[in-house]
Design a protein around this motif. Structure first.
Motif, PDB file in Angstrom:
ATOM      1  N   GLY A  61       0.791  -1.236   0.000  1.00  0.00           N
ATOM      2  CA  GLY A  61       0.000   0.000   0.000  1.00  0.00           C
ATOM      3  C   GLY A  61       0.816   1.275   0.000  1.00  0.00           C
ATOM      4  N   LEU A  62       2.042   1.233  -0.556  1.00  0.00           N
ATOM      5  CA  LEU A  62       2.895   2.425  -0.702  1.00  0.00           C
ATOM      6  C   LEU A  62       3.236   3.052   0.657  1.00  0.00           C
ATOM      7  CD1 LEU A  62       1.019   4.127  -3.707  1.00  0.00           C
ATOM      8  CD2 LEU A  62       2.843   2.424  -3.808  1.00  0.00           C
ATOM      9  N   PHE A  63       3.378   2.215   1.684  1.00  0.00           N
ATOM     10  CA  PHE A  63       3.565   2.733   3.032  1.00  0.00           C
ATOM     11  C   PHE A  63       4.930   3.369   3.257  1.00  0.00           C
ATOM     12  CE2 PHE A  63       0.078  -0.318   3.782  1.00  0.00           C
ATOM     13  CZ  PHE A  63      -0.818   0.539   4.404  1.00  0.00           C
ATOM     14  N   GLY A  64       5.966   2.838   2.629  1.00  0.00           N
ATOM     15  CA  GLY A  64       7.292   3.421   2.812  1.00  0.00           C
ATOM     16  C   GLY A  64       7.361   4.843   2.284  1.00  0.00           C
ATOM     17  N   GLY A  65       6.786   5.060   1.110  1.00  0.00           N
ATOM     18  CA  GLY A  65       6.767   6.394   0.544  1.00  0.00           C
ATOM     19  C   GLY A  65       5.959   7.362   1.386  1.00  0.00           C
ATOM     20  N   LYS A  66       4.824   6.888   1.894  1.00  0.00           N
ATOM     21  CA  LYS A  66       4.001   7.735   2.763  1.00  0.00           C
ATOM     22  C   LYS A  66       4.792   8.150   3.998  1.00  0.00           C
ATOM     23  CE  LYS A  66      -0.380   5.517   1.421  1.00  0.00           C
ATOM     24  NZ  LYS A  66      -1.461   4.607   1.874  1.00  0.00           N
ATOM     25  N   GLY A  67       5.500   7.181   4.575  1.00  0.00           N
ATOM     26  CA  GLY A  67       6.267   7.471   5.783  1.00  0.00           C
ATOM     27  C   GLY A  67       7.384   8.461   5.541  1.00  0.00           C
ATOM     28  N   LEU A  68       8.129   8.286   4.450  1.00  0.00           N
ATOM     29  CA  LEU A  68       9.243   9.188   4.183  1.00  0.00           C
ATOM     30  C   LEU A  68       8.753  10.570   3.772  1.00  0.00           C
ATOM     31  CD1 LEU A  68      12.293   9.430   4.154  1.00  0.00           C
ATOM     32  CD2 LEU A  68      12.276   8.779   1.742  1.00  0.00           C
ATOM     33  N   ALA A  69       7.651  10.644   3.031  1.00  0.00           N
ATOM     34  CA  ALA A  69       7.096  11.947   2.655  1.00  0.00           C
ATOM     35  C   ALA A  69       6.673  12.726   3.897  1.00  0.00           C
ATOM     36  CB  ALA A  69       5.923  11.765   1.699  1.00  0.00           C
ATOM     37  N   ALA A  70       6.042  12.024   4.852  1.00  0.00           N
ATOM     38  CA  ALA A  70       5.644  12.679   6.101  1.00  0.00           C
ATOM     39  C   ALA A  70       6.868  13.107   6.904  1.00  0.00           C
ATOM     40  CB  ALA A  70       4.769  11.732   6.929  1.00  0.00           C
ATOM     41  N   TYR A  71       7.909  12.268   6.903  1.00  0.00           N
ATOM     42  CA  TYR A  71       9.156  12.583   7.591  1.00  0.00           C
ATOM     43  C   TYR A  71       9.793  13.829   6.975  1.00  0.00           C
ATOM     44  CZ  TYR A  71      13.829  11.734   9.608  1.00  0.00           C
ATOM     45  OH  TYR A  71      15.028  11.836  10.280  1.00  0.00           O
ATOM     46  N   ALA A  72       9.767  13.926   5.650  1.00  0.00           N
ATOM     47  CA  ALA A  72      10.321  15.092   4.963  1.00  0.00           C
ATOM     48  C   ALA A  72       9.568  16.361   5.340  1.00  0.00           C
ATOM     49  CB  ALA A  72      10.276  14.872   3.450  1.00  0.00           C
ATOM     50  N   LYS A  73       8.244  16.256   5.429  1.00  0.00           N
ATOM     51  CA  LYS A  73       7.433  17.400   5.849  1.00  0.00           C
ATOM     52  C   LYS A  73       7.786  17.825   7.279  1.00  0.00           C
ATOM     53  CE  LYS A  73       4.381  18.327   2.505  1.00  0.00           C
ATOM     54  NZ  LYS A  73       4.158  19.681   1.943  1.00  0.00           N
ATOM     55  N   GLU A  74       7.932  16.820   8.134  1.00  0.00           N
ATOM     56  CA  GLU A  74       8.258  17.090   9.534  1.00  0.00           C
ATOM     57  C   GLU A  74       9.609  17.788   9.664  1.00  0.00           C
ATOM     58  OE1 GLU A  74       9.681  14.406  13.325  1.00  0.00           O
ATOM     59  OE2 GLU A  74       8.172  13.554  11.980  1.00  0.00           O
ATOM     60  N   LYS A  75      10.570  17.391   8.837  1.00  0.00           N
ATOM     61  CA  LYS A  75      11.915  17.954   8.890  1.00  0.00           C
ATOM     62  C   LYS A  75      12.059  19.214   8.042  1.00  0.00           C
ATOM     63  CE  LYS A  75      13.659  14.699  11.503  1.00  0.00           C
ATOM     64  NZ  LYS A  75      14.134  15.005  12.887  1.00  0.00           N
ATOM     65  N   ASN A  76      10.962  19.622   7.369  1.00  0.00           N
ATOM     66  CA  ASN A  76      10.974  20.804   6.496  1.00  0.00           C
ATOM     67  C   ASN A  76      11.988  20.692   5.356  1.00  0.00           C
ATOM     68  OD1 ASN A  76       8.946  22.361   7.888  1.00  0.00           O
ATOM     69  ND2 ASN A  76      10.459  22.698   9.518  1.00  0.00           N
ATOM     70  N   TRP A  77      12.150  19.474   4.844  1.00  0.00           N
ATOM     71  CA  TRP A  77      13.004  19.292   3.674  1.00  0.00           C
ATOM     72  C   TRP A  77      12.330  19.904   2.450  1.00  0.00           C
ATOM     73  CZ3 TRP A  77      14.299  13.330   3.990  1.00  0.00           C
ATOM     74  CH2 TRP A  77      15.161  13.109   5.072  1.00  0.00           C
ATOM     75  N   ASN A  78      13.117  20.549   1.630  1.00  0.00           N
ATOM     76  CA  ASN A  78      12.620  21.011   0.333  1.00  0.00           C
ATOM     77  C   ASN A  78      12.976  19.951  -0.705  1.00  0.00           C
ATOM     78  OD1 ASN A  78      11.627  22.569  -1.812  1.00  0.00           O
ATOM     79  ND2 ASN A  78      13.651  23.466  -2.153  1.00  0.00           N
ATOM     80  N   ILE A  79      12.039  19.078  -0.988  1.00  0.00           N
ATOM     81  CA  ILE A  79      12.305  18.029  -1.970  1.00  0.00           C
ATOM     82  C   ILE A  79      12.053  18.582  -3.367  1.00  0.00           C
ATOM     83  CG2 ILE A  79      11.581  15.777  -2.838  1.00  0.00           C
ATOM     84  CD1 ILE A  79      11.142  14.849  -0.059  1.00  0.00           C
ATOM     85  N   VAL A  80      13.121  18.686  -4.140  1.00  0.00           N
ATOM     86  CA  VAL A  80      13.048  19.226  -5.498  1.00  0.00           C
ATOM     87  C   VAL A  80      12.352  18.225  -6.424  1.00  0.00           C
ATOM     88  CG1 VAL A  80      14.405  20.088  -7.447  1.00  0.00           C
ATOM     89  CG2 VAL A  80      15.121  20.589  -5.095  1.00  0.00           C
ATOM     90  N   GLY A  81      12.607  16.940  -6.200  1.00  0.00           N
ATOM     91  CA  GLY A  81      11.989  15.930  -7.045  1.00  0.00           C
ATOM     92  C   GLY A  81      12.343  14.539  -6.576  1.00  0.00           C
ATOM     93  N   VAL A  82      11.481  13.584  -6.895  1.00  0.00           N
ATOM     94  CA  VAL A  82      11.684  12.178  -6.554  1.00  0.00           C
ATOM     95  C   VAL A  82      11.726  11.362  -7.833  1.00  0.00           C
ATOM     96  CG1 VAL A  82      10.708  10.167  -5.386  1.00  0.00           C
ATOM     97  CG2 VAL A  82      10.502  12.440  -4.338  1.00  0.00           C
ATOM     98  N   LEU A  83      12.809  10.609  -8.023  1.00  0.00           N
ATOM     99  CA  LEU A  83      12.950   9.697  -9.155  1.00  0.00           C
ATOM    100  C   LEU A  83      12.722   8.285  -8.631  1.00  0.00           C
ATOM    101  CD1 LEU A  83      14.347  12.327 -10.110  1.00  0.00           C
ATOM    102  CD2 LEU A  83      16.039  10.910 -11.287  1.00  0.00           C
ATOM    103  N   ASN A  84      11.501   7.801  -8.791  1.00  0.00           N
ATOM    104  CA  ASN A  84      11.137   6.473  -8.315  1.00  0.00           C
ATOM    105  C   ASN A  84      11.461   5.448  -9.396  1.00  0.00           C
ATOM    106  OD1 ASN A  84       9.797   4.231  -7.091  1.00  0.00           O
ATOM    107  ND2 ASN A  84       7.953   4.742  -8.247  1.00  0.00           N
ATOM    108  N   ASN A  85      12.306   4.481  -9.055  1.00  0.00           N
ATOM    109  CA  ASN A  85      12.695   3.437 -10.003  1.00  0.00           C
ATOM    110  C   ASN A  85      12.035   2.133  -9.618  1.00  0.00           C
ATOM    111  OD1 ASN A  85      15.332   4.268 -11.861  1.00  0.00           O
ATOM    112  ND2 ASN A  85      14.989   5.556 -10.079  1.00  0.00           N
ATOM    113  N   ASP A  86      11.137   1.697 -10.473  1.00  0.00           N
ATOM    114  CA  ASP A  86      10.398   0.476 -10.178  1.00  0.00           C
ATOM    115  C   ASP A  86      10.348  -0.369 -11.440  1.00  0.00           C
ATOM    116  OD1 ASP A  86       8.738  -1.473  -9.228  1.00  0.00           O
ATOM    117  OD2 ASP A  86       7.256  -0.103  -8.388  1.00  0.00           O
ATOM    118  N   MET A  87      11.214  -1.380 -11.480  1.00  0.00           N
ATOM    119  CA  MET A  87      11.395  -2.298 -12.612  1.00  0.00           C
ATOM    120  C   MET A  87      12.167  -1.637 -13.751  1.00  0.00           C
ATOM    121  SD  MET A  87       7.892  -4.563 -12.716  1.00  0.00           S
ATOM    122  CE  MET A  87       6.759  -3.189 -12.826  1.00  0.00           C
ATOM    123  N   ILE A  88      13.469  -1.770 -13.710  1.00  0.00           N
ATOM    124  CA  ILE A  88      14.338  -1.165 -14.730  1.00  0.00           C
ATOM    125  C   ILE A  88      15.234  -2.208 -15.389  1.00  0.00           C
ATOM    126  CG2 ILE A  88      14.312   1.108 -13.616  1.00  0.00           C
ATOM    127  CD1 ILE A  88      17.160   0.498 -12.562  1.00  0.00           C
TER     128      ILE A  88
END
Length: 442
Positions: free
Chosen positions: A183-210
């Motif tokens: 259910g995409l839980f790892g991404g949800k957790g890290l996105a919330a962590y980034a918000k909590e830490k006030n990270w400015n995420i410029v972009g996410v390159l998700n690699n799934d099956m390359i």
């Protein structure tokens, strides 16, 4: 005076046309052999299902994530501690959805390479740690997940090995995300962590099956890959939605600009590759680990193979009617995984080397013969590129380079007929992701 004009034009042309030779070095440094070794190691953990064994040193997701952390730690040791490596975890409670039959800690493995000038600006490359077979809740039987998604995880580790040899202006995050199949839980957790830490995420390159080059349709292609991106952020305001109706921008959200950046960088430095922008969040009706970041308001895209083979995805290992099912090592093309890893690495390096995107880009020219653009000055920028394209074009096709100004009028370019954007260019020629206008100049 004419000689001075010609000289200035030559200097400007040199700045906007140059390429950075270190990008070619990065491409050549990516190793198919190391990617193969890492995919093999990951597949040999038997299963990496999110709910699988966490105690064993040889089997299950616990062993896999400890090995990934050890690899990041080793890379950090080789670059004098240039990576900050840690676990980020969240407890997901039983029956959160039908794929969570018991409480489980969803644990991500994070490695941060801090930027020297903009340390709070982060560009992220992710792969998924977990795997599954036909039954999404079967966490005991073998699920090697060689392509889905040991390939993306191995690519992320290899990108860290290569890029850790360099220093960058912005920070890079290499991360193995868990809980994707549940259910995409790892991404949800890290996105919330980034918000909590006030990270400015410029972009996410998700690699799934390359790692797959032979599709279920019989097509074999080792150069084409897909870039999935949604058109506008899902958290846009009603005011922004109404403005788009009158001013445009239906395909110009932050994730789509990231996709265009990856397309352009790849065509510049790896012209043999065929990046294919897909105007969709993900495959039809399906999802990936960039989506939770999009939901949080961050730019995020998915990079993956062009031709999937569904007999090797989410399948019990078996042979039926002469068809071999299962996501096994022999179906992975390691040279192709190397190419897509290089695509990621050069885009991470390019964005991490560039100044930030301009803010408060404004556009005017209503009922006039020229388009006017304004933007806030960007510290560290040598100049700016003002882009425009036909409203039906998927890519930024025309630009004007300017210096020592934060406003410009494109004479003879009618605002009604094009879309516009502005990027910031650093002294070495690296440019930011294009910023689409966010306000109107009256």
């Amino acid at each position: 005076m004419r000689k001075l004009t010609v000289l200035l034009f030559f200097i400007s042309a040199t700045i906007i046309a140059q390429t950075d030779t270190k990008i070619y070095d990065i491409i050549h440094a990516v190793s198919a052999d190391k990617i193969k070794a890492d995919i093999t190691t990951l597949a040999n953990f038997g299963t990496r299902h999110t709910l699988s064994d966490t105690i064993s040193d040889t089997r299950g997701i616990g062993a896999a994530r400890r090995w990934i952390k050890a690899e990041f730690d080793k890379i950090s040791s080789d670059c004098n501690g240039c990576l900050e490596v840690f676990y980020q975890k969240d407890l997901v409670k039983k029956e959160t959805n039908q794929r969570i039959p018991k409480d489980v800690w969803v644990v991500n493995v994070v490695a941060i390479q801090k930027g020297r000038k903009y340390p709070n600006n982060y560009i992220v490359m992710s792969g998924d740690i977990d795997s599954r077979i036909s039954d999404p809740n079967d966490y005991t039987n073998d699920a090697p997940g060689a392509n889905d998604n040991a390939s993306g995880m191995a690519g992320t580790i290899e990108a860290a090995r290569v890029l850790s040899k360099y220093t960058f202006e912005n920070s890079i995050i290499y991360v193995g995300l868990s809980g994707e199949e549940q259910g995409l839980f790892g991404g949800k957790g890290l996105a919330a962590y980034a918000k909590e830490k006030n990270w400015n995420i410029v972009g996410v390159l998700n690699n799934d099956m390359i790692g797959n080059i032979k599709g279920v349709d019989g097509v074999i292609d080792n150069r084409t890959f897909r870039i999935f991106s949604e058109p506008v952020p899902p958290n846009e305001t009603e005011r922004q939605r109404r403005a788009r109706r009158f001013y445009g921008g239906e395909v110009d959200g932050i994730s789509r600009q990231l996709a265009r950046y990856i397309y352009n960088t790849t065509k510049t430095y790896m012209p043999e590759m065929n990046p294919k922008m897909i105007y969709r969040l993900d495959r039809f009706g399906r999802g990936g680990h960039h989506r939770p970041f999009n939901d949080a308001g961050f730019a995020g895209i998915r990079i993956m193979e062009a031709h999937e083979n569904y007999t090797q995805q989410h399948q019990d290992i078996r042979t039926e009617d002469g068809i071999e099912y299962g996501d096994r090592l022999e179906f992975v093309n390691f040279e192709y995984a190397k190419k897509l890893t290089a695509v990621n690495a050069i885009n991470l390096a390019s964005i991490a080397s560039a100044p930030p995107s301009p803010k408060n880009v404004g556009i005017g020219g209503i009922v006039e013969a020229s388009a006017k653009l304004q933007w806030d000055a960007v510290g560290g920028a040598k100049g700016y590129k003002i882009y425009w394209r036909d409203t039906t074009s998927p890519t930024w096709d025309n630009f004007k380079y300017v210096e020592n100004t934060t406003e410009f009028t494109l004479e003879g370019i009618v605002v009604d007929n094009y879309f516009f954007g502005v990027s910031a260019v650093g002294k070495d020629g690296h440019e930011s992701i294009v910023a689409f206008p966010s306000k109107i100049i009256r």
